[in-house]
Scaffold this motif. Structure first.
Motif, PDB file in Angstrom:
ATOM      1  N   HIS A 167      -7.190 -11.280  37.197  1.00  0.00           N
ATOM      2  CA  HIS A 167      -7.446 -10.623  38.487  1.00  0.00           C
ATOM      3  C   HIS A 167      -8.707  -9.749  38.408  1.00  0.00           C
ATOM      4  O   HIS A 167      -9.545  -9.752  39.319  1.00  0.00           O
ATOM      5  N   ASN A 168      -8.840  -9.011  37.305  1.00  0.00           N
ATOM      6  CA  ASN A 168      -9.978  -8.101  37.151  1.00  0.00           C
ATOM      7  C   ASN A 168     -11.303  -8.849  37.011  1.00  0.00           C
ATOM      8  O   ASN A 168     -12.338  -8.381  37.489  1.00  0.00           O
ATOM      9  N   ILE A 169     -11.284 -10.000  36.384  1.00  0.00           N
ATOM     10  CA  ILE A 169     -12.492 -10.824  36.274  1.00  0.00           C
ATOM     11  C   ILE A 169     -12.911 -11.316  37.654  1.00  0.00           C
ATOM     12  O   ILE A 169     -14.091 -11.249  38.019  1.00  0.00           O
ATOM     13  N   ILE A 170     -11.956 -11.793  38.434  1.00  0.00           N
ATOM     14  CA  ILE A 170     -12.264 -12.270  39.789  1.00  0.00           C
ATOM     15  C   ILE A 170     -12.867 -11.138  40.616  1.00  0.00           C
ATOM     16  O   ILE A 170     -13.851 -11.326  41.323  1.00  0.00           O
ATOM     17  N   ARG A 171     -12.288  -9.959  40.524  1.00  0.00           N
ATOM     18  CA  ARG A 171     -12.816  -8.802  41.257  1.00  0.00           C
ATOM     19  C   ARG A 171     -14.240  -8.467  40.793  1.00  0.00           C
ATOM     20  O   ARG A 171     -15.114  -8.233  41.610  1.00  0.00           O
ATOM     21  N   ALA A 172     -14.451  -8.437  39.472  1.00  0.00           N
ATOM     22  CA  ALA A 172     -15.774  -8.096  38.943  1.00  0.00           C
ATOM     23  C   ALA A 172     -16.826  -9.111  39.392  1.00  0.00           C
ATOM     24  O   ALA A 172     -17.965  -8.732  39.701  1.00  0.00           O
TER      25      ALA A 172
ATOM     26  N   PHE B 181     -21.504  -8.916  45.507  1.00  0.00           N
ATOM     27  CA  PHE B 181     -21.795  -7.859  46.475  1.00  0.00           C
ATOM     28  C   PHE B 181     -23.126  -7.176  46.127  1.00  0.00           C
ATOM     29  O   PHE B 181     -23.968  -6.952  47.004  1.00  0.00           O
ATOM     30  N   ALA B 182     -23.332  -6.866  44.855  1.00  0.00           N
ATOM     31  CA  ALA B 182     -24.575  -6.214  44.427  1.00  0.00           C
ATOM     32  C   ALA B 182     -25.782  -7.095  44.736  1.00  0.00           C
ATOM     33  O   ALA B 182     -26.808  -6.611  45.221  1.00  0.00           O
TER      34      ALA B 182
ATOM     35  N   VAL C 288     -19.226   2.250  40.486  1.00  0.00           N
ATOM     36  CA  VAL C 288     -17.828   2.278  40.071  1.00  0.00           C
ATOM     37  C   VAL C 288     -16.986   1.677  41.198  1.00  0.00           C
ATOM     38  O   VAL C 288     -17.089   2.117  42.347  1.00  0.00           O
ATOM     39  N   PHE C 289     -16.155   0.692  40.856  1.00  0.00           N
ATOM     40  CA  PHE C 289     -15.328   0.018  41.854  1.00  0.00           C
ATOM     41  C   PHE C 289     -13.848   0.292  41.612  1.00  0.00           C
ATOM     42  O   PHE C 289     -13.372   0.242  40.475  1.00  0.00           O
ATOM     43  N   GLY C 290     -13.131   0.581  42.706  1.00  0.00           N
ATOM     44  CA  GLY C 290     -11.699   0.799  42.645  1.00  0.00           C
ATOM     45  C   GLY C 290     -11.335   2.254  42.401  1.00  0.00           C
ATOM     46  O   GLY C 290     -12.194   3.086  42.114  1.00  0.00           O
ATOM     47  N   HIS C 291     -10.050   2.541  42.525  1.00  0.00           N
ATOM     48  CA  HIS C 291      -9.569   3.915  42.374  1.00  0.00           C
ATOM     49  C   HIS C 291      -9.100   4.212  40.954  1.00  0.00           C
ATOM     50  O   HIS C 291      -9.008   5.361  40.566  1.00  0.00           O
ATOM     51  N   ARG C 292      -8.812   3.173  40.171  1.00  0.00           N
ATOM     52  CA  ARG C 292      -8.339   3.362  38.793  1.00  0.00           C
ATOM     53  C   ARG C 292      -9.522   3.359  37.839  1.00  0.00           C
ATOM     54  O   ARG C 292     -10.342   2.450  37.864  1.00  0.00           O
ATOM     55  N   VAL C 293      -9.598   4.390  37.015  1.00  0.00           N
ATOM     56  CA  VAL C 293     -10.672   4.489  36.023  1.00  0.00           C
ATOM     57  C   VAL C 293     -10.044   4.332  34.636  1.00  0.00           C
ATOM     58  O   VAL C 293      -9.266   5.187  34.195  1.00  0.00           O
ATOM     59  N   SER C 294     -10.383   3.241  33.966  1.00  0.00           N
ATOM     60  CA  SER C 294      -9.870   2.986  32.620  1.00  0.00           C
ATOM     61  C   SER C 294     -10.615   3.860  31.610  1.00  0.00           C
ATOM     62  O   SER C 294     -11.622   4.499  31.942  1.00  0.00           O
ATOM     63  N   ASP C 295     -10.147   3.863  30.370  1.00  0.00           N
ATOM     64  CA  ASP C 295     -10.820   4.637  29.317  1.00  0.00           C
ATOM     65  C   ASP C 295     -12.257   4.168  29.123  1.00  0.00           C
ATOM     66  O   ASP C 295     -13.170   4.972  28.977  1.00  0.00           O
ATOM     67  N   GLY C 296     -12.451   2.845  29.120  1.00  0.00           N
ATOM     68  CA  GLY C 296     -13.807   2.306  28.959  1.00  0.00           C
ATOM     69  C   GLY C 296     -14.704   2.705  30.116  1.00  0.00           C
ATOM     70  O   GLY C 296     -15.867   3.074  29.921  1.00  0.00           O
ATOM     71  N   MET C 297     -14.164   2.641  31.318  1.00  0.00           N
ATOM     72  CA  MET C 297     -14.934   3.047  32.499  1.00  0.00           C
ATOM     73  C   MET C 297     -15.300   4.529  32.418  1.00  0.00           C
ATOM     74  O   MET C 297     -16.424   4.915  32.758  1.00  0.00           O
TER      75      MET C 297
ATOM     76  N   LYS D 224     -12.659  -3.038  48.024  1.00  0.00           N
ATOM     77  CA  LYS D 224     -13.186  -3.898  49.093  1.00  0.00           C
ATOM     78  C   LYS D 224     -14.684  -3.669  49.311  1.00  0.00           C
ATOM     79  O   LYS D 224     -15.222  -4.029  50.357  1.00  0.00           O
ATOM     80  N   CYS D 225     -15.336  -3.037  48.347  1.00  0.00           N
ATOM     81  CA  CYS D 225     -16.799  -2.813  48.370  1.00  0.00           C
ATOM     82  C   CYS D 225     -17.248  -1.886  49.496  1.00  0.00           C
ATOM     83  O   CYS D 225     -18.369  -2.004  49.991  1.00  0.00           O
ATOM     84  N   GLU D 226     -16.389  -0.966  49.873  1.00  0.00           N
ATOM     85  CA  GLU D 226     -16.769   0.045  50.872  1.00  0.00           C
ATOM     86  C   GLU D 226     -17.155   1.306  50.100  1.00  0.00           C
ATOM     87  O   GLU D 226     -16.368   1.792  49.271  1.00  0.00           O
ATOM     88  N   GLU D 227     -18.339   1.834  50.371  1.00  0.00           N
ATOM     89  CA  GLU D 227     -18.804   2.997  49.620  1.00  0.00           C
ATOM     90  C   GLU D 227     -17.985   4.239  49.983  1.00  0.00           C
ATOM     91  O   GLU D 227     -17.679   4.477  51.136  1.00  0.00           O
TER      92      GLU D 227
END
Length: 137
Positions: free
Chosen positions: A44-49, A55-56, A101-110, A130-133
């Motif tokens: 799922h995370n790969i598809i989102r990325a 988007f970029a 930074v995308f999404g509300h969850r920030v992992s340790d790596g992020m 959803k790519c909304e700033e």
């Protein structure tokens, strides 16, 4: 047919590279580091990325998403290789114009990527899944 052109390139990528207007324009495109979760639900995370990268591109940037690149040949489940991949990514981050930074969850790596960007004075922008700033973060 599997969505690839005669050269074997996925059609949506081939369409980007064959856009005559963009080629003629030859304008500068800033390099943007894509910061989003990888571990956990990796499929799922790969598809989102991939969507965040697309988007970029649509916004006139060159996306850099090391978390899509390094797991292709390094084992994210191996702590040593994961740390090495993250260190490689942080070197690449230093070459970028911005960090997104995308999404509300920030992992340790992020969190490490965000911290590095702050230390280096790299502008950070936050977006929803959803790519909304998101302003004021």
């Amino acid at each position: 047919m599997d969505g690839r052109n005669s050269g074997g390139c996925p059609e949506h990528i081939a369409a980007l590279s064959s856009d005559g207007a963009a080629r003629k324009e030859k304008r500068y495109r800033p390099l943007v580091y894509i910061c989003s979760p990888f571990a956990g639900d990796t499929e799922h995370n790969i598809i989102r990325a991939l969507g965040y990268c697309r988007f970029a591109v649509s916004k006139g940037y060159i996306p850099l998403a090391p978390h899509l690149h390094y797991p292709q040949f390094m084992d994210d489940g191996n702590r040593e290789e994961r740390d090495l991949g993250l260190n490689f990514a942080l070197v690449l981050l230093s070459k970028c114009d911005e960090l997104w930074v995308f999404g509300h969850r920030v992992s340790d790596g992020m969190a490490r990527e965000i911290s590095k960007a702050k230390k280096q004075g790299i502008p950070i922008r936050h977006f929803t899944e959803k790519c909304e700033e998101v302003q004021g973060t």
